[in-house]
Motif scaffolding. Sequence first.
Motif, mmCIF file in Angstrom:
data_model
loop_
_atom_site.group_PDB
_atom_site.id
_atom_site.type_symbol
_atom_site.label_atom_id
_atom_site.label_comp_id
_atom_site.label_asym_id
_atom_site.label_seq_id
_atom_site.Cartn_x
_atom_site.Cartn_y
_atom_site.Cartn_z
ATOM 1 N N ASN A 162 0.836 -1.207 0.000
ATOM 2 C CA ASN A 162 0.000 0.000 0.000
ATOM 3 C C ASN A 162 0.872 1.260 0.000
ATOM 4 N N TYR A 165 2.579 1.417 -3.665
ATOM 5 C CA TYR A 165 1.747 1.523 -4.890
ATOM 6 C C TYR A 165 0.394 2.185 -4.661
ATOM 7 N N GLY A 166 0.114 2.604 -3.448
ATOM 8 C CA GLY A 166 -1.214 3.189 -3.162
ATOM 9 C C GLY A 166 -2.125 2.152 -2.520
ATOM 10 N N GLN A 167 -3.113 2.672 -1.777
ATOM 11 C CA GLN A 167 -4.023 1.799 -1.006
ATOM 12 C C GLN A 167 -4.647 0.708 -1.898
ATOM 13 N N THR A 168 -4.320 -0.538 -1.598
ATOM 14 C CA THR A 168 -4.827 -1.665 -2.399
ATOM 15 C C THR A 168 -5.410 -2.754 -1.513
ATOM 16 N N GLN A 318 -6.510 -5.354 -9.917
ATOM 17 C CA GLN A 318 -6.148 -4.053 -9.344
ATOM 18 C C GLN A 318 -4.653 -4.029 -8.970
ATOM 19 N N THR A 319 -4.200 -5.154 -8.407
ATOM 20 C CA THR A 319 -2.782 -5.256 -7.998
ATOM 21 C C THR A 319 -1.871 -5.117 -9.221
ATOM 22 N N ASP A 321 -2.497 -3.794 -12.054
ATOM 23 C CA ASP A 321 -2.600 -2.445 -12.612
ATOM 24 C C ASP A 321 -1.729 -1.464 -11.815
ATOM 25 N N ARG A 322 -1.846 -1.549 -10.481
ATOM 26 C CA ARG A 322 -1.056 -0.651 -9.610
ATOM 27 C C ARG A 322 0.442 -0.832 -9.850
#
Length: 329
Positions: A162, A165-168, A318-319, A321-322
């Motif tokens: 997170n 790469y941002g909240q995932t 999503q993972t 993509d991030r």
Amino acid sequence: MLSGIQPTAGSFHLGNYLGAVRQWVALQESHDAFYMVVDLHAITVPQDPAELRANTRLAVAQLLAAGLDPERCTLFVQSHVPEHAQLGWVMNCLTGFGEASRMTQFKDKSAKQGADRATVGLFTYPVLQVADILLYQANQVPVGEDQRQHIELTRDLAERFNGRYGQTFTVPAPYILKETAKIFDLQDPAVKMSKSASTPKGLINLLDDPKVTAKKVKSAVTDTDTVIRFDEEKKPGVSNLLTILSTLSGSPVDDLERSYEGKGYGALKTDLAEAMVEFVTPFRARTQEYLDDPETLDSILAKGAEKARAVAAETLAQTYDRMGFLPAK
Ligand code: AQP
């Protein structure tokens, strides 16, 4: 809520049931619960293919017999959802070698097998477990105490991903009931009850003949004192028996202590043996009923895998993509 259990040869043991599966059954009522039989974890040690197949069905039958209801939870087999292996790889690439080396279960298990025989899969098994949990955005993971360190690793990796790469991912917490976090071996109450117990007399397999189970309870190690009192340090054997009886009967340990005042260990063991027989007899019968109907079992698993994949595929997409993987067109 997410948890898993290995397709162990033969039977679940009492530690598996009291430490984990019993909580799974209760939590399916209040949570969106995903429960799986972790066959990918099972192959970290050698498996005979026919036995693995049979043991996987046996594990599912036991989970249903214990009270899991496919209408109330998602029950599936890990290898039916390929996203576990896929996210497992991502998590491997996020884990430090030293970090993985500190996992005590790996140290214990590889020491038992001999360092040269332990596989890389056994080494990275906690990392696959991280992926298992994060795929379902689980808040809580109902497990026994022996899994606490793996849940800590899961929290660390979720936070690391997170942060990078941002909240995932949801950062999960262990759900460990103090009373039943660790059920001990009946012959050696210093160690947890485990399928790799040093003597079969210390291990209660739920599918054993109830007579065998009663005999094991009656020959459980206690101490040279005679007082029935809960004291994990000074009276580990008696405390273990009290914990088991309290959980199976629903009577608090304090009440049990009072009711056994002036009585000897024989009375406690007789009551516990009876409670065990009362529990395992219908459990064995229900397990057999599910085993006799493999089509129903397979259809439960097919539906479970479909539901699990819908959630897992979204998290994995999503993972990827991030992380900057090109989308497949
Ligand atoms: N003795 C225990 N007390 C409380 N909880 C326990 N669990 C296992 N042993 C105890 C919990 O059971 C769940 C499933 O664990 P698993 O899939 O690792 O099952 P296992 O391989 O059959 O467990 P063992 O016997 O402990 O295996 P070995 O000997 O290989 O280490 C988990 O939630 C676990 O915490």
